[in-house]
Design a protein around this motif. Structure first.
Motif, PDB file in Angstrom:
ATOM      1  N   VAL A  97       2.881   1.474  -3.599  1.00  0.00           N
ATOM      2  CA  VAL A  97       2.256   1.207  -5.006  1.00  0.00           C
ATOM      3  C   VAL A  97       2.051   2.569  -5.573  1.00  0.00           C
ATOM      4  O   VAL A  97       2.085   2.888  -6.635  1.00  0.00           O
ATOM      5  CB  VAL A  97       0.825   0.555  -4.852  1.00  0.00           C
ATOM      6  CG1 VAL A  97      -0.150   1.455  -4.080  1.00  0.00           C
ATOM      7  CG2 VAL A  97       0.511   0.080  -6.235  1.00  0.00           C
ATOM      8  N   THR A  98       1.904   3.663  -4.693  1.00  0.00           N
ATOM      9  CA  THR A  98       1.613   5.233  -5.052  1.00  0.00           C
ATOM     10  C   THR A  98       2.886   5.965  -5.428  1.00  0.00           C
ATOM     11  O   THR A  98       2.827   7.126  -6.162  1.00  0.00           O
ATOM     12  CB  THR A  98       0.651   5.812  -4.296  1.00  0.00           C
ATOM     13  OG1 THR A  98       1.086   5.992  -2.978  1.00  0.00           O
ATOM     14  CG2 THR A  98      -0.575   5.265  -4.321  1.00  0.00           C
ATOM     15  N   ASP A 134      -8.654   0.330  -1.595  1.00  0.00           N
ATOM     16  CA  ASP A 134      -9.124  -1.209  -1.406  1.00  0.00           C
ATOM     17  C   ASP A 134      -8.250  -1.895  -0.733  1.00  0.00           C
ATOM     18  O   ASP A 134      -8.742  -2.865   0.115  1.00  0.00           O
ATOM     19  CB  ASP A 134      -9.565  -1.825  -2.683  1.00  0.00           C
ATOM     20  CG  ASP A 134     -10.584  -1.033  -3.379  1.00  0.00           C
ATOM     21  OD1 ASP A 134     -11.562  -0.406  -2.929  1.00  0.00           O
ATOM     22  OD2 ASP A 134     -10.455  -0.845  -4.643  1.00  0.00           O
ATOM     23  N   ILE A 135      -7.074  -1.733  -0.751  1.00  0.00           N
ATOM     24  CA  ILE A 135      -6.004  -2.553  -0.056  1.00  0.00           C
ATOM     25  C   ILE A 135      -6.522  -2.287   1.547  1.00  0.00           C
ATOM     26  O   ILE A 135      -6.533  -3.391   2.339  1.00  0.00           O
ATOM     27  CB  ILE A 135      -4.840  -2.189  -0.253  1.00  0.00           C
ATOM     28  CG1 ILE A 135      -4.276  -2.624  -1.492  1.00  0.00           C
ATOM     29  CG2 ILE A 135      -3.723  -2.975   0.651  1.00  0.00           C
ATOM     30  CD1 ILE A 135      -3.115  -2.070  -2.054  1.00  0.00           C
ATOM     31  N   TYR A 178       0.711  -1.045  -0.185  1.00  0.00           N
ATOM     32  CA  TYR A 178      -0.171  -0.087   0.156  1.00  0.00           C
ATOM     33  C   TYR A 178       0.728   1.341   0.107  1.00  0.00           C
ATOM     34  O   TYR A 178       0.888   2.134  -0.579  1.00  0.00           O
ATOM     35  CB  TYR A 178      -0.810  -0.110   1.314  1.00  0.00           C
ATOM     36  CG  TYR A 178      -1.544   1.200   1.396  1.00  0.00           C
ATOM     37  CD1 TYR A 178      -2.825   1.598   1.004  1.00  0.00           C
ATOM     38  CD2 TYR A 178      -1.026   2.267   2.254  1.00  0.00           C
ATOM     39  CE1 TYR A 178      -3.736   2.519   1.194  1.00  0.00           C
ATOM     40  CE2 TYR A 178      -1.808   3.417   2.586  1.00  0.00           C
ATOM     41  CZ  TYR A 178      -3.097   3.528   2.017  1.00  0.00           C
ATOM     42  OH  TYR A 178      -3.870   4.693   2.197  1.00  0.00           O
ATOM     43  N   CYS A 196      -2.641  -3.721  -6.947  1.00  0.00           N
ATOM     44  CA  CYS A 196      -3.625  -3.740  -5.701  1.00  0.00           C
ATOM     45  C   CYS A 196      -4.425  -5.122  -5.722  1.00  0.00           C
ATOM     46  O   CYS A 196      -4.826  -5.592  -4.495  1.00  0.00           O
ATOM     47  CB  CYS A 196      -4.571  -2.554  -5.902  1.00  0.00           C
ATOM     48  SG  CYS A 196      -3.575  -0.836  -5.745  1.00  0.00           S
ATOM     49  N   SER A 197      -5.011  -5.619  -6.815  1.00  0.00           N
ATOM     50  CA  SER A 197      -5.782  -6.786  -6.984  1.00  0.00           C
ATOM     51  C   SER A 197      -4.985  -7.935  -6.321  1.00  0.00           C
ATOM     52  O   SER A 197      -5.489  -8.616  -5.442  1.00  0.00           O
ATOM     53  CB  SER A 197      -6.003  -7.108  -8.387  1.00  0.00           C
ATOM     54  OG  SER A 197      -6.634  -8.214  -8.496  1.00  0.00           O
ATOM     55  N   SER A 239      -3.152  -1.219 -10.804  1.00  0.00           N
ATOM     56  CA  SER A 239      -4.459  -1.814 -10.445  1.00  0.00           C
ATOM     57  C   SER A 239      -4.240  -3.254 -10.193  1.00  0.00           C
ATOM     58  O   SER A 239      -4.777  -3.824  -9.035  1.00  0.00           O
ATOM     59  CB  SER A 239      -5.386  -1.783 -11.543  1.00  0.00           C
ATOM     60  OG  SER A 239      -6.625  -2.168 -11.329  1.00  0.00           O
ATOM     61  N   THR A 289      -2.589  -7.994  -4.073  1.00  0.00           N
ATOM     62  CA  THR A 289      -2.364  -7.625  -2.763  1.00  0.00           C
ATOM     63  C   THR A 289      -4.012  -8.261  -1.958  1.00  0.00           C
ATOM     64  O   THR A 289      -3.709  -8.739  -1.054  1.00  0.00           O
ATOM     65  CB  THR A 289      -1.934  -6.099  -2.026  1.00  0.00           C
ATOM     66  OG1 THR A 289      -1.012  -5.886  -3.013  1.00  0.00           O
ATOM     67  CG2 THR A 289      -1.865  -6.190  -0.790  1.00  0.00           C
ATOM     68  N   ALA A 325      -9.565  -2.628  -9.069  1.00  0.00           N
ATOM     69  CA  ALA A 325      -9.141  -2.272  -7.601  1.00  0.00           C
ATOM     70  C   ALA A 325      -8.189  -1.156  -7.541  1.00  0.00           C
ATOM     71  O   ALA A 325      -7.472  -0.864  -8.512  1.00  0.00           O
ATOM     72  CB  ALA A 325      -8.268  -3.449  -7.061  1.00  0.00           C
ATOM     73  N   ASN A 326      -8.308  -0.315  -6.397  1.00  0.00           N
ATOM     74  CA  ASN A 326      -7.242   0.901  -6.217  1.00  0.00           C
ATOM     75  C   ASN A 326      -6.798   0.443  -4.926  1.00  0.00           C
ATOM     76  O   ASN A 326      -6.900  -0.379  -3.988  1.00  0.00           O
ATOM     77  CB  ASN A 326      -7.880   1.986  -6.525  1.00  0.00           C
ATOM     78  CG  ASN A 326      -9.061   2.244  -5.426  1.00  0.00           C
ATOM     79  OD1 ASN A 326      -9.098   2.002  -4.405  1.00  0.00           O
ATOM     80  ND2 ASN A 326     -10.274   2.745  -6.086  1.00  0.00           N
ATOM     81  N   VAL A 327      -5.864   1.600  -4.605  1.00  0.00           N
ATOM     82  CA  VAL A 327      -4.813   1.510  -3.336  1.00  0.00           C
ATOM     83  C   VAL A 327      -5.790   1.496  -2.123  1.00  0.00           C
ATOM     84  O   VAL A 327      -5.424   0.877  -1.143  1.00  0.00           O
ATOM     85  CB  VAL A 327      -3.848   2.683  -3.221  1.00  0.00           C
ATOM     86  CG1 VAL A 327      -4.552   3.884  -3.227  1.00  0.00           C
ATOM     87  CG2 VAL A 327      -3.012   2.419  -2.362  1.00  0.00           C
TER      88      VAL A 327
END
Length: 315
Positions: free
Chosen positions: A114-115, A281-282, A111, A142-143, A139, A145, A277-279
């Motif tokens: 990733v950005t 959502d983790i 998390y 994130c998926s 994406s 993870t 999925a995005n960050v």
């Protein structure tokens, strides 16, 4: 007590709650002090020794026997010398089989990266998934993870708790040992396709009930945390068979439906029918994982109560 739940059921319940509290408070110890890491080293030595199918059976049987024998001897010696202390030892043993905070730590590492650093995020993800992460988009990172969080809710927490409820801490240890064998040697490759087959099949069998119960506990967690519990339920019903694994599809689909996202392993499967999925959502998946784990701790206590009544009747 270490082989079967004590007929005085509050004792194993206290061990379950103590192990969960210890895990969420302190997390995992360094590998040099972690029993699961020790088991992993033993397995790493045994697995490459032979590549025949029979060796896979020997690896599983020998590893489980060593782990169970060591635990039984340790707890019984402690119980003979200092009766109360065996509860503390049992808590420490059970804690070594679960990893709520450890999974959270790994997911948060992805998390955080990733950005900011795509390469570091892929490297962090590679530590927790069995896939090539080199060409994944943000994406897809994130998926991967979130899928790992969902699948490891069973492997790393609820399955050991389930077998703790049924068979005491030895049940939890054996469940975790077999899952470790599967994670290390359950690959369909030239090296592992024969020696890893038995561990993979045992892990599938042991994970069958916990995975399905965990998925529906995730639906309850989604309701409690105000995610889409209806979506979680319907996605389990329609998408649980998308992954190759007979078990992981249940918790992956529950998580996808709860968050209204699509979880995919490129070239393999796509679970859910929501957005990418995005960050964020983790973090949401971690909340669901933790809530599910706590509820399942209560279920495990209920199992110990039922087993205590059974053994009281038998004995």
């Amino acid at each position: 007590m270490i082989i079967i739940p004590d007929v005085y059921w509050p004792i194993p319940c206290g061990i379950i709650l103590g192990a969960i509290l210890l895990d969420i408070t302190l997390g995992d110890p360094p590998n040099r002090y972690h029993p699961t890491a020790w088991v992993g080293k033993i397995i790493a030595v045994m697995v490459p020794y032979r590549r025949q199918r029979y060796w896979g059976v020997i690896v599983v049987v020998a590893s489980c026997c060593m782990v169970a024998t060591a635990a039984i001897i340790l707890v019984y010696i402690v119980e003979l010398l200092i009766p109360f202390l065996y509860i503390i030892i049992s808590i420490l043993i059970l804690k070594s089989t679960i990893s709520i905070r450890g999974m959270e730590r790994h997911a948060i590492l992805v998390y955080n990266r990733v950005t900011t650093n795509d390469t570091q995020a892929k490297a962090a993800l590679a530590c927790i998934v069995k896939r090539d992460t080199a060409n994944l988009s943000a994406s897809q990172i994130c998926s991967g993870t979130i899928e790992s969080v969902a699948e490891n809710t069973t492997d790393g927490t609820t399955a050991p708790l389930f077998y703790m409820g049924l068979f005491g801490v030895v049940g939890a240890l054996i469940s975790r040992t077999i899952n470790t064998i599967d994670s290390m040697a359950g690959y369909r490759s030239y090296i592992f396709e024969k020696v890893g087959w038995f561990g993979a099949h045992c892990d599938t069998i042991l994970g069958w009930a916990p995975a399905r119960i965990t998925a529906y506990v995730m639906v309850l967690s989604a309701l409690i945390l105000r995610y889409d519990y209806r979506g979680a339920y319907s996605t389990i019903r329609t998408h649980h068979n998308k992954p190759d694994s007979l078990n992981s599809g249940y918790t992956i689909s529950a998580m996808a439906g709860a968050l209204n996202i699509t979880l995919e392993k490129p070239g393999k499967y796509s679970v859910g029918s929501g957005r990418e999925a995005n960050v964020k959502d983790i973090r949401d998946s971690i909340r669901i994982m933790k809530c599910t784990s706590y509820i399942f701790g209560g279920i495990a206590c209920g199992i110990t109560y039922v087993m205590a009544q059974v053994w009281q009747w038998v004995l």
